[in-house]
Design a protein around this motif. Structure first.
Motif, mmCIF file in Angstrom:
data_model
loop_
_atom_site.group_PDB
_atom_site.id
_atom_site.type_symbol
_atom_site.label_atom_id
_atom_site.label_comp_id
_atom_site.label_asym_id
_atom_site.label_seq_id
_atom_site.Cartn_x
_atom_site.Cartn_y
_atom_site.Cartn_z
ATOM 1 N N UNK A 352 0.838 -1.199 0.000
ATOM 2 C CA UNK A 352 0.000 0.000 0.000
ATOM 3 C C UNK A 352 0.870 1.244 0.000
ATOM 4 N N UNK A 353 0.774 2.015 -1.073
ATOM 5 C CA UNK A 353 1.541 3.267 -1.159
ATOM 6 C C UNK A 353 1.082 4.250 -0.096
ATOM 7 N N UNK A 354 -0.214 4.307 0.159
ATOM 8 C CA UNK A 354 -0.731 5.238 1.168
ATOM 9 C C UNK A 354 -0.168 4.927 2.557
ATOM 10 N N UNK A 355 -0.052 3.649 2.878
ATOM 11 C CA UNK A 355 0.489 3.262 4.178
ATOM 12 C C UNK A 355 1.982 3.554 4.262
ATOM 13 N N UNK A 356 2.702 3.325 3.171
ATOM 14 C CA UNK A 356 4.130 3.661 3.140
ATOM 15 C C UNK A 356 4.310 5.164 3.322
ATOM 16 N N UNK A 357 3.460 5.931 2.688
ATOM 17 C CA UNK A 357 3.531 7.391 2.792
ATOM 18 C C UNK A 357 3.293 7.841 4.230
ATOM 19 N N UNK A 358 2.252 7.288 4.857
ATOM 20 C CA UNK A 358 1.934 7.676 6.236
ATOM 21 C C UNK A 358 3.066 7.284 7.190
ATOM 22 N N UNK A 359 3.635 6.105 6.990
ATOM 23 C CA UNK A 359 4.734 5.665 7.850
ATOM 24 C C UNK A 359 5.971 6.527 7.651
ATOM 25 N N UNK A 360 6.272 6.833 6.391
ATOM 26 C CA UNK A 360 7.428 7.678 6.105
ATOM 27 C C UNK A 360 7.278 9.056 6.714
ATOM 28 N N UNK A 361 6.071 9.610 6.630
ATOM 29 C CA UNK A 361 5.816 10.937 7.194
ATOM 30 C C UNK A 361 5.959 10.952 8.708
ATOM 31 N N UNK A 362 5.734 9.802 9.360
ATOM 32 C CA UNK A 362 5.849 9.713 10.815
ATOM 33 C C UNK A 362 7.285 9.474 11.274
ATOM 34 N N UNK A 363 8.207 9.279 10.317
ATOM 35 C CA UNK A 363 9.607 9.078 10.680
ATOM 36 C C UNK A 363 10.019 7.624 10.803
ATOM 37 N N UNK A 364 9.208 6.711 10.230
ATOM 38 C CA UNK A 364 9.484 5.288 10.387
ATOM 39 C C UNK A 364 10.822 4.880 9.775
ATOM 40 N N UNK A 365 11.129 5.400 8.590
ATOM 41 C CA UNK A 365 12.362 4.986 7.908
ATOM 42 C C UNK A 365 13.582 5.315 8.755
ATOM 43 N N UNK A 366 13.657 6.551 9.209
ATOM 44 C CA UNK A 366 14.806 6.977 9.994
ATOM 45 C C UNK A 366 14.950 6.185 11.288
ATOM 46 N N UNK A 367 13.818 5.838 11.911
ATOM 47 C CA UNK A 367 13.900 5.138 13.184
ATOM 48 C C UNK A 367 14.214 3.661 13.012
ATOM 49 N N UNK A 368 13.844 3.089 11.895
ATOM 50 C CA UNK A 368 14.282 1.722 11.623
ATOM 51 C C UNK A 368 15.797 1.701 11.449
ATOM 52 N N UNK A 369 16.324 2.646 10.707
ATOM 53 C CA UNK A 369 17.774 2.728 10.508
ATOM 54 C C UNK A 369 18.484 2.947 11.849
ATOM 55 N N UNK A 370 17.946 3.838 12.675
ATOM 56 C CA UNK A 370 18.543 4.098 13.987
ATOM 57 C C UNK A 370 18.513 2.845 14.866
ATOM 58 N N UNK A 371 17.424 2.081 14.763
ATOM 59 C CA UNK A 371 17.308 0.856 15.539
ATOM 60 C C UNK A 371 18.376 -0.156 15.127
ATOM 61 N N UNK A 372 18.586 -0.287 13.832
ATOM 62 C CA UNK A 372 19.607 -1.221 13.349
ATOM 63 C C UNK A 372 21.000 -0.787 13.798
ATOM 64 N N UNK A 373 21.241 0.510 13.801
ATOM 65 C CA UNK A 373 22.535 1.027 14.237
ATOM 66 C C UNK A 373 22.756 0.783 15.724
ATOM 67 N N UNK A 374 21.690 0.901 16.515
ATOM 68 C CA UNK A 374 21.780 0.741 17.972
ATOM 69 C C UNK A 374 21.953 -0.727 18.376
#
Length: 453
Positions: A352-374
């Motif tokens: 779902x593009x709409x769900x990806x958009x909503x998640x991206x807008x909430x900062x999901x991508x950056x926090x997944x990356x931060x989680x992997x780094x941590x």
């Protein structure tokens, strides 16, 4: 004086002198002995002086009692005394490991009408099972599970008995397929569900009942079917609504929803229809500082979202992405929260593009990356982090750009650091493939050794 014709052991009806059912450490035991005929009866108070901390043999108190008073010679009377003394011993020691499961079951049968005895016996069984697979194996032959359910049925109005019984049942059946099956066969689903409805206002009953459903339904489609058909999903959501302030209830309920809906499309639909998704998100919002609630809630969302587009849309409307991302921020050091959150994001944004958009807008991508780094050493977090990045960035350019160099670096490091994990390798390759659809990312991946990884 004629030979004793009756003998009664009392502690204000099996309680310790000067205490109540919660004061189980009082000592010595006070034993009332009635002797003589109806016309010539004497009452003598005797004491058993053993320190409960020193009792290693459940019959020791019986033997001492035999040394201080004449017992009837009839076998039945002697056995009655022995059973009563065994209960007293079990109640007095705070640690039931000196007894065997069959001893406790015998006591439960002997005093089936006594709610206090049933509660104590269930508590004893609960302690006996802690960390003991051997004792878990013993309970089937001893009939423990069936007797616990008898207590639940017979003392349905006693919340304390219900709570103790459910705690014992969880410890007995946890990760033990045979005991799980025995519990289901003993009508545990119906009885636990009835108890939840009867004791709706009691948060302890609700909490431990939810744990029972987690325990007996894990990995068992048949039990999931029975629970779904019986209305368990609706009752769990009702419990969450009634005890919104109680984190323990919320955590246990979320865990039950995760287990009951895992790989079960019918139960996913039933849970979604009664408001489970919205209630889970509300619980996350209410208990944001509680790591256990956040972990269990993300796990439940993960399960509810898998292959279920309606539940994903329900979650989006409830602003799920804001709550999941906030949980990742607040509990950045907690591997369990990060693992479940990444898994939830992976499945909430699928197809779902709409769900990806909503998640991206909430900062999901950056926090997944931060989680992997941590959590670079945690293979589970790395696997789900890669899977989440794949889902978030697949067919959605904005999220690919948000991931950028940091996302690519995290994936490549995960694959290099966990070469022996098939899951990390699989989802890492998927994430790189998705990220490579962006021309700039493609060059970056090649330049950082992503192809070799």
């Amino acid at each position: 004086m004629c030979i004793r014709d009756s003998l009664e052991l009392t502690l204000a009806r099996y309680r310790f002198r000067g205490g109540d059912s919660q004061d189980r450490g009082s000592w010595p035991l006070q034993v009332k002995v009635e002797s003589g005929t109806a016309e010539d009866r004497e009452i003598e108070v005797q004491e058993v002086q053993d320190d409960p901390e020193e009792i290693s043999d459940p019959w020791r108190a019986v033997r001492q009692f035999k040394n201080t008073a004449e017992l009837p010679t009839e076998d039945d009377d002697v056995e009655s005394v022995a059973s009563t003394m065994r209960i007293i011993t079990l109640r007095s020691t705070r640690d039931g490991r000196q007894a065997e499961p069959e001893d406790v079951v015998e006591c439960m049968r002997q005093f089936a009408d006594d709610a206090a005895i049933q509660e104590d016996a269930c508590s004893t069984l609960c302690r006996m099972m802690e960390g003991s697979v051997e004792n878990q194996d013993k309970v089937s032959d001893a009939g423990c599970i069936e007797q616990i359910m008898v207590a639940v049925r017979q003392h349905s109005g006693r919340a304390d008995v219900q709570e103790a019984a459910f705690k014992a049942l969880v410890n007995i059946a946890w990760a033990h397929p045979e005991n799980q099956a025995t519990a289901v066969a003993a009508d545990s689903i119906t009885l636990v569900l009835s108890s939840m409805r009867l004791h709706q206002a009691n948060e302890r009953v609700q909490e431990h009942a939810a744990w029972v459903f987690q325990c007996i339904a894990a990995g068992n489609t048949s039990t999931q079917n029975q629970a779904g058909e019986s209305g368990v999903m609706g009752q769990i959501v009702t419990s969450m609504q009634a005890h919104v302030e109680h984190a323990a209830v919320q955590e246990a309920a979320c865990g039950a929803l995760q287990i009951l809906t895992s790989n079960h499309m019918e139960n996913k639909g039933l849970a979604g229809a009664v408001g489970a998704v919205e209630r889970i998100v509300a619980s996350m919002r209410k208990h944001m500082q509680h790591a256990g609630v956040q972990e269990a809630a993300c796990g439940a969302l993960w399960s509810l979202a898998v292959n279920h587009s309606e539940n994903r849309e329900r979650a989006k409307e409830a602003e799920v992405f804001v709550q999941v991302v906030t949980a990742m921020q607040v509990h950045v050091q907690h591997g369990g929260v990060q693992f479940q959150a990444c898994g939830a994001l992976r499945n909430l944004t699928a197809d779902s593009t709409n769900l990806k958009m909503a998640a991206g807008a909430a900062g999901a991508v950056e926090h997944v990356v931060a989680s992997m780094k941590q959590h670079v050493e945690d293979a589970d977090v790395q696997e789900q982090g890669c899977a989440a990045l794949r889902s978030l960035t697949s067919s959605y350019l904005t999220n690919k750009e948000l991931a950028g160099v940091k996302g690519i670096t995290a994936v490549i490091q995960a694959m290099r650091g966990h070469g022996g994990s098939a899951g990390v390798q699989k989802h890492g390759c998927g994430a790189l493939r998705s990220l490579a659809a962006n021309a700039g990312n493609k060059v970056t991946i090649a330049g950082m050794g992503g192809i070799e990884a």
